[in-house]
Scaffold this active site. Structure first.
Site, PDB file in Angstrom:
ATOM      1  N   LEU A 209       6.026  69.650 116.653  1.00  0.00           N
ATOM      2  CA  LEU A 209       4.936  70.592 116.842  1.00  0.00           C
ATOM      3  C   LEU A 209       4.958  71.822 116.470  1.00  0.00           C
ATOM      4  O   LEU A 209       5.940  72.652 117.099  1.00  0.00           O
ATOM      5  CB  LEU A 209       4.268  70.042 118.233  1.00  0.00           C
ATOM      6  CG  LEU A 209       3.144  70.696 118.729  1.00  0.00           C
ATOM      7  CD1 LEU A 209       2.540  69.960 119.692  1.00  0.00           C
ATOM      8  CD2 LEU A 209       3.256  72.283 119.392  1.00  0.00           C
ATOM      9  N   GLY A 382       6.089  73.143 105.771  1.00  0.00           N
ATOM     10  CA  GLY A 382       7.235  73.545 105.056  1.00  0.00           C
ATOM     11  C   GLY A 382       8.287  73.292 106.110  1.00  0.00           C
ATOM     12  O   GLY A 382       8.288  72.533 107.039  1.00  0.00           O
ATOM     13  N   HIS A 407       2.939  66.414 100.079  1.00  0.00           N
ATOM     14  CA  HIS A 407       2.795  66.209 101.488  1.00  0.00           C
ATOM     15  C   HIS A 407       3.822  67.378 102.347  1.00  0.00           C
ATOM     16  O   HIS A 407       3.712  67.297 103.622  1.00  0.00           O
ATOM     17  CB  HIS A 407       3.360  64.894 101.975  1.00  0.00           C
ATOM     18  CG  HIS A 407       4.878  64.522 102.219  1.00  0.00           C
ATOM     19  ND1 HIS A 407       5.758  64.756 101.308  1.00  0.00           N
ATOM     20  CD2 HIS A 407       5.345  64.042 103.197  1.00  0.00           C
ATOM     21  CE1 HIS A 407       7.148  64.454 101.739  1.00  0.00           C
ATOM     22  NE2 HIS A 407       6.729  63.905 102.951  1.00  0.00           N
ATOM     23  N   GLY A 410      10.028  68.873 101.180  1.00  0.00           N
ATOM     24  CA  GLY A 410      11.021  67.752 100.672  1.00  0.00           C
ATOM     25  C   GLY A 410      12.673  68.249 100.880  1.00  0.00           C
ATOM     26  O   GLY A 410      12.770  69.460 100.709  1.00  0.00           O
TER      27      GLY A 410
END
Lengths: 484, 146
Positions: A209, A382, A407, A410
């Protein structure tokens, strides 16, 4: 491990590459990446995984990968694949274990400057309300089996019915927070056991969160529609279907392996095991997978409510003063039926998005009415030290990527390497120097999830922006993070 | 009943960007399976857990191939860890061949401290899964989703 095989690549433009269909590939592969990113992508097995996905029966047009592509298992992370609904297959590995892992973004009325001095007690409050870490449980009273069935069928609607949030928020969730035709009867006993007390929990790993500040706005009209202003606080929640989804995927991979043999399907990696969509096995998987997707929608709905309570309690604010407004909630790991235009014809497909998001363009009936002028919000978290982004889907995404986009950042560094590199570093202090407070269950997660373990998400977002698949709306700078 | 007494997990972690992969060895199938489990548990717990009073759990798995059997075995242990919030510390194999394995595990509760620093392994994938005979016994490679 398997050797990294060379993959033939043809650069189509600055940000798009094609892998021609060779051998038993049914379609070409297409990868969105800059030249610099491609040099890094070529180092692992992710391009081979794009090739492998192109072998799936009924695959339409391309085996696609977004610029956050990285080596997964079966599908690459960042993989997108549409299969014909009538004669194609569905692959549990094309969704992954964390079914409907996803993100929701919430706008608030809070000014970042006013919040910063109170960020530590706020994080502690959030940490108390929202269980985090491995096997986190008991955010809400343990549910009995019939209540869990209701969660699996109703998704976020169940959570709202139980007082977690409002029905208006359901309009701001992909598929209104509920995939139809979920079949609890298709779920074996074990997922219910693993998921019994995990609703309302974040879990561990890359789940979080994050409290962020709107640092920059690129698309003022969309920002206005989404209720974003520079300097205001936003909240991002990233988690999925917890042990319930992991177990459903695991159970159905075994079913899919048997189905692969039964229907004479040949796949280059057992993790790509699949079943015809119209088969008994394919229908059962989809019914069970939707239960996990709905569990995840309910999970994020509950966590948002718990977060709102924490903010109000810690900061002494009324609900109106806090102004929690759900902007949107999207899936990262999912298989869904959608209709897309392919070569001038409407085709019904099963969209697999594995570490990728839906990114529908303006006017699409699948997005909230109030967003149809600007396009669907695409949320791209990010790493915890730099920034996250909000973009919108475009008409071009509908034409080129079945309305899909990236999404996240990575990873480019394994957890093992991240742990080794973090030794001797005060990760909490270094994040604080960047203006980010963090509270986590353990130091190990902070080390494994250090910012440098991830690609720069701005590179990923810019490729999609420059390719015209999504348009950047806003950048958020993290202020505080809780992690498992 | 066959007892396997290896205490140091004979495994190495392989480079994998997003997930965790291990290579594990054993002089017999039983030691391979025990070492694979010890390796996985070490990855989850960070290698530290208290050898507190244990409870016993029985595990019995079957598969049509040895690599699938190893995956089943490890998946059973993940399920056990997840539902019981406990870690296996000792393994006693009642029988094992290339298609089936049966063992009694001693499990101890996961302490708060271990749980706080634990890594979640969601599942054992089929990707890159292999078990091979080697001059010294057996070798396996396993990729976990984390």
């Amino acid at each position: 491990m398997q050797q990294n095989l060379p993959v033939l690549l043809k650069q189509l433009d600055a940000n798009l590459w094609e892998i021609p269909a060779t051998g038993k590939m049914r379609v070409p592969g297409r990868v969105y990446a800059s030249s610099a990113m491609m040099r890094a992508i070529e180092k692992d097995q992710s391009l081979q995984q794009v090739v492998n996905v192109a072998h799936l029966p009924g695959i339409v047009k391309y085996s696609l990968a977004m610029p956050d592509i990285h080596w997964g298992y079966g599908f690459p992370i960042g993989g997108v694949c549409a299969t014909h609904r009538d004669d194609g297959v569905v692959s549990p590995g094309g969704v992954g274990y964390d079914i409907n892992c996803g993100v929701r973004l919430i706008a608030t009325a809070l000014d970042a400057d006013e919040l910063r001095p109170r960020i530590k007690p706020l994080l502690s409050g959030l940490f108390r309300h929202i269980p985090t870490g491995v096997g986190a449980s008991k955010a809400i009273p343990k549910l009995n089996r019939s209540e869990l069935h209701a969660v699996a069928v109703e998704g976020a609607r169940w959570a709202v019915r139980r007082g977690f949030g409002t029905s208006a928020q359901l309009e701001r969730i992909e598929e209104h927070g509920c995939l139809a035709e979920a079949e609890p009867e298709a779920v074996d006993d074990r997922p219910w056991q693993r998921g019994a007390d995990q609703l309302g929990t974040l879990g561990s790993g890359n789940h979080f969160l994050e409290i962020g500040m709107v640092e920059e706005i690129y698309h003022p009209e969309a920002a206005r529609v989404f209720g974003l202003q520079t300097g205001k606080i936003v909240v991002m929640i990233h988690c999925g279907s917890r042990g319930y989804g992991y177990q459903i995927c695991d159970d159905y991979l075994k079913v899919a392996l048997r189905a692969t043999e039964k229907y004479g399907i040949s796949v280059p990696d057992r993790q790509l095991a699949c079943a015809p969509i119209r088969s008994e096995e394919g229908r059962a998987y989809l019914g069970a997978m939707r239960c996990a997707a709905n569990y995840a929608f309910a999970n994020r709905q509950i966590i948002m409510h718990l977060a709102e309570q924490s903010f109000m309690e810690t900061l002494g604010l009324s609900q109106r003063e806090l102004g929690f407004q759900l902007i949107y909630d999207i899936c990262h790991n999912i298989a869904k039926f959608e209709s897309h235009e392919v070569d001038g014809e409407t085709v019904d497909v099963c969209m697999h998005r594995k570490g990728a998001t839906r990114a529908f363009g303006p006017g699409n009936p699948g997005i909230p009415v109030e967003f149809r002028g600007v396009g669907q919000p695409v949320l791209i978290p990010g790493d915890m030290g730099r920034y996250s982004f909000l973009s919108v889907g475009t008409e071009r995404a509908m034409k080129e990527t079945f309305g899909s986009s990236c999404h996240g950042a990575g990873r480019h560094m394994s957890r093992k390497k991240a742990m080794a590199e973090s030794r001797g570093h005060d990760m909490i202090g270094e994040l604080r120097d960047r203006g980010v407070e963090i509270q986590a269950t353990g130091l190990r997660t902070i080390a494994e999830e250090m910012p440098h373990a991830y690609k720069d998400v701005a590179d990923v977002v810019n490729v999609m922006h420059d390719a015209g698949i999504t348009l950047k709306v806003a950048k958020f700078k993290p202020v505080g993070v809780i992690k498992g | 009943m066959m007892h396997v007494n290896n205490t140091v997990p004979d495994f190495e972690e392989l480079e994998h960007t997003a997930d965790i992969a291990i290579r594990v060895r054993g002089h017999s199938l039983a030691s391979l399976f025990e070492n694979a489990s010890r390796g996985m548990v070490a990855l989850i717990s960070g290698g530290t857990f208290e050898d507190a009073p244990a409870e016993r759990r029985s595990i019995r798995v079957e598969a049509d191939r040895t690599d699938a059997l190893l995956r089943e075995w490890l998946s059973e242990i993940i399920f056990l860890i997840s539902v019981e919030r406990a870690l296996p510390v000792r393994y006693a194999f009642e029988g094992i061949d290339e298609r089936s394995a049966a063992a009694i595990l001693d499990i101890v509760p996961m302490t708060e401290e271990v749980a706080r620093n634990a890594t979640e392994i969601k599942a054992v994938t089929w990707h890159g899964l292999r078990v091979e005979r080697t001059p010294g016994g057996f070798m396996a490679e396993v990729v976990f989703d984390t």
